[in-house]
Motif scaffolding. Structure first.
Motif, short mmCIF file in Angstrom:
data_model
loop_
_atom_site.label_atom_id
_atom_site.label_comp_id
_atom_site.label_asym_id
_atom_site.label_seq_id
_atom_site.Cartn_x
_atom_site.Cartn_y
_atom_site.Cartn_z
N THR A 101 1.02 -1.24 -0.05
CA THR A 101 0.00 0.00 -0.13
C THR A 101 0.86 1.22 0.08
O THR A 101 1.84 1.46 0.80
N GLU A 102 0.58 2.22 -1.03
CA GLU A 102 1.30 3.35 -1.19
C GLU A 102 0.47 4.50 -1.31
O GLU A 102 -0.55 4.56 -1.61
N TRP A 123 -4.19 4.08 -21.02
CA TRP A 123 -4.78 3.57 -20.02
C TRP A 123 -4.50 2.25 -19.39
O TRP A 123 -4.86 1.41 -20.21
N ALA A 124 -4.40 2.18 -18.18
CA ALA A 124 -4.33 0.67 -17.58
C ALA A 124 -5.33 0.41 -16.46
O ALA A 124 -6.00 -0.91 -16.33
N ALA A 125 -5.83 1.33 -15.72
CA ALA A 125 -6.70 1.24 -14.74
C ALA A 125 -7.11 2.46 -14.07
O ALA A 125 -6.61 3.44 -14.19
N THR A 126 -8.52 2.52 -13.76
CA THR A 126 -8.88 3.45 -12.76
C THR A 126 -8.95 3.35 -11.36
O THR A 126 -9.59 2.14 -10.93
N ILE A 186 -1.78 -1.83 -3.98
CA ILE A 186 -1.41 -2.23 -5.65
C ILE A 186 -1.80 -3.57 -5.79
O ILE A 186 -1.31 -4.55 -4.99
N SER A 187 -2.66 -3.78 -6.82
CA SER A 187 -3.02 -5.24 -7.09
C SER A 187 -1.94 -5.84 -7.66
O SER A 187 -1.31 -5.36 -8.53
N ASP A 188 -2.04 -7.34 -7.47
CA ASP A 188 -0.83 -8.06 -8.04
C ASP A 188 -1.55 -8.59 -9.22
O ASP A 188 -0.79 -9.29 -10.21
N THR A 244 7.07 -7.21 -8.71
CA THR A 244 6.87 -8.27 -7.88
C THR A 244 7.66 -8.10 -6.50
O THR A 244 8.77 -7.98 -6.68
N ALA A 245 7.12 -8.39 -5.47
CA ALA A 245 7.79 -8.17 -4.10
C ALA A 245 8.93 -9.32 -3.86
O ALA A 245 8.79 -10.44 -4.42
#
Length: 399
Positions: A313-314, A337-340, A355-357, A389-390
């Motif tokens: 989370t940022e 555009w990638a996402a709203t 942040i969605s994986d 990726t983390a």
């Protein structure tokens, strides 16, 4: 033999002399067979005017201090009479003249006056027994500064248009001199002052400026010979709108935090007025404009170079000015555009993003924050940031 008869003969003044009142002259005579003292009388127009002395030695001379109070006249005579025999006397053969000495008296400016350069004042004087014209000169510090006129009528007044080019000073005097007799002159009894008039000149805003509401601008001005502080007022369409400050130093600058409650308009002016003399003021030469704040959004994070991991989370952050209502936040990748991330969130400068994986790892992401009220107002990250990726935690094995 028979003795010569007793006689007195006036020798001076004996006719045609011009003597000044206030001066001293010798009255002279000769005598024959006169015993005792004499008296000296002044006649005017054939009548006794005054007794100069009722008893003085018959020595042929009498020093006469001529009274300044005697009237001017060309019909005076002196009579000298024996005190022992009143039938023995003589008087001037012809009339002589008494007159006040030629004089000029400067009456204005005569000391302590304060006159402004660029203004017009009357130089005034009186004169006695001055024939012909006069000249009028200006002295400063005891030296000739300039000739105001080299030849003007001796009528007691001269209209002086004071040059704006004269230096300020407290050591000026006026001298007025007879052209017929340069020894006859007078000057101001004491120094007077010349100074440039007190002025204020507004220099900014002075017309055509466009300043934004809710900004800070410098009001500037210059002043000459102004004492004390000033007040600054805002006028709109010729009428007082508000007082920006009722008392500020006359230092030529005032920092104005322009209230966003003012109406945006193109008919404003600034007026600056002396507190010591309300007749001294100036205002903008022409109207200036106060305009609504230009709406803007500035993305501050991520703004390029960040590396953020999926499932973290940022905080997305931004600042804004003049933006009303909420905003939406979009994610772009490779310019598309990638996402709203949110279609409607408060314009409070921060949004917490988990942040969605499901997103694709890449190094070409940007964030765009857009006003919902006016979609032309937006900003985007200045440069790309990375989603990745983390990193896996290292595996620890026992040995």
């Amino acid at each position: 033999s028979l003795a010569a008869p007793s006689t007195i003969t006036v020798t001076d003044p004996d006719g045609a002399e011009d003597w000044e009142t206030g001066s001293t002259h010798n009255i002279t005579w000769t005598s024959v067979n006169v015993t005792g003292n004499v008296k000296v009388l002044l006649y005017k127009g054939g009548s006794l005017n005054s007794t100069l002395t009722s008893d003085t030695a018959n020595d042929g001379t009498y020093s006469w201090s001529i009274s300044s109070g005697l009237a001017d006249g060309s019909d005076y005579k002196i009579r000298i009479t024996s005190l022992s025999d009143g039938t023995v006397y003589d008087e001037s053969d012809a009339n002589f003249s008494l007159a006040a000495p030629a004089s000029i008296t400067v009456t204005d400016p005569d000391g302590s006056e304060e006159w402004e350069t660029g203004s017009t004042h009357n130089v005034t004087w009186t004169s006695v027994n001055v024939t012909g014209n006069v000249k009028v000169e200006l002295y400063k510090g005891g030296s000739l500064n300039s000739s105001l006129t080299s030849d003007t009528a001796n009528d007691g007044t001269y209209s002086w248009a004071i040059s704006s080019g004269l230096a300020d000073g407290t050591d000026y005097k006026i001298r007025i001199t007879s052209l017929a007799d340069g020894t006859v002159y007078d000057e101001s009894d004491a120094n007077f002052e010349l100074a440039a008039p007190s002025t204020i000149t507004v220099t900014a805003p002075n017309g055509s400026e466009s300043w934004e509401l809710d900004s800070t601008e410098s009001i500037t001005w210059s002043s000459v010979n102004l004492t004390g502080n000033v007040k600054i007022e805002l006028y709109k369409d010729g009428s007082l709108n508000s007082t920006l400050t009722s008392d500020t130093a006359n230092d030529g600058s005032y920092s104005w935090a322009i209230s966003d409650s003012l109406t945006a308009a193109a008919d404003y002016r600034i007026r600056i007025t002396s507190l010591s003399d309300g007749t001294i003021y100036d205002q903008s030469n022409a109207d200036f404009t106060l305009e609504a704040v230009s709406a803007s959004i500035t993305v501050t994070a991520p703004n390029g170079g960040e590396e953020w991991a999926f499932d973290d989370t940022e905080n997305i952050t931004w600042s804004s000015s003049g933006v009303t209502g909420n905003v939406k936040i979009l994610l772009y990748s490779g310019g598309g555009w990638a996402a709203t991330l949110t279609s409607d969130t408060a314009n409070d400068g921060t949004y917490s993003w988990t942040i969605s994986d499901s997103l694709t790892a890449a190094t070409d992401y940007t964030i765009k924050v857009i006003s919902l009220v006016d979609t032309s107002v937006y900003d985007e990250s200045d440069a790309d940031f990375t989603l990745e990726t983390a990193s896996a935690d290292p595996v620890i094995t026992s040995g």
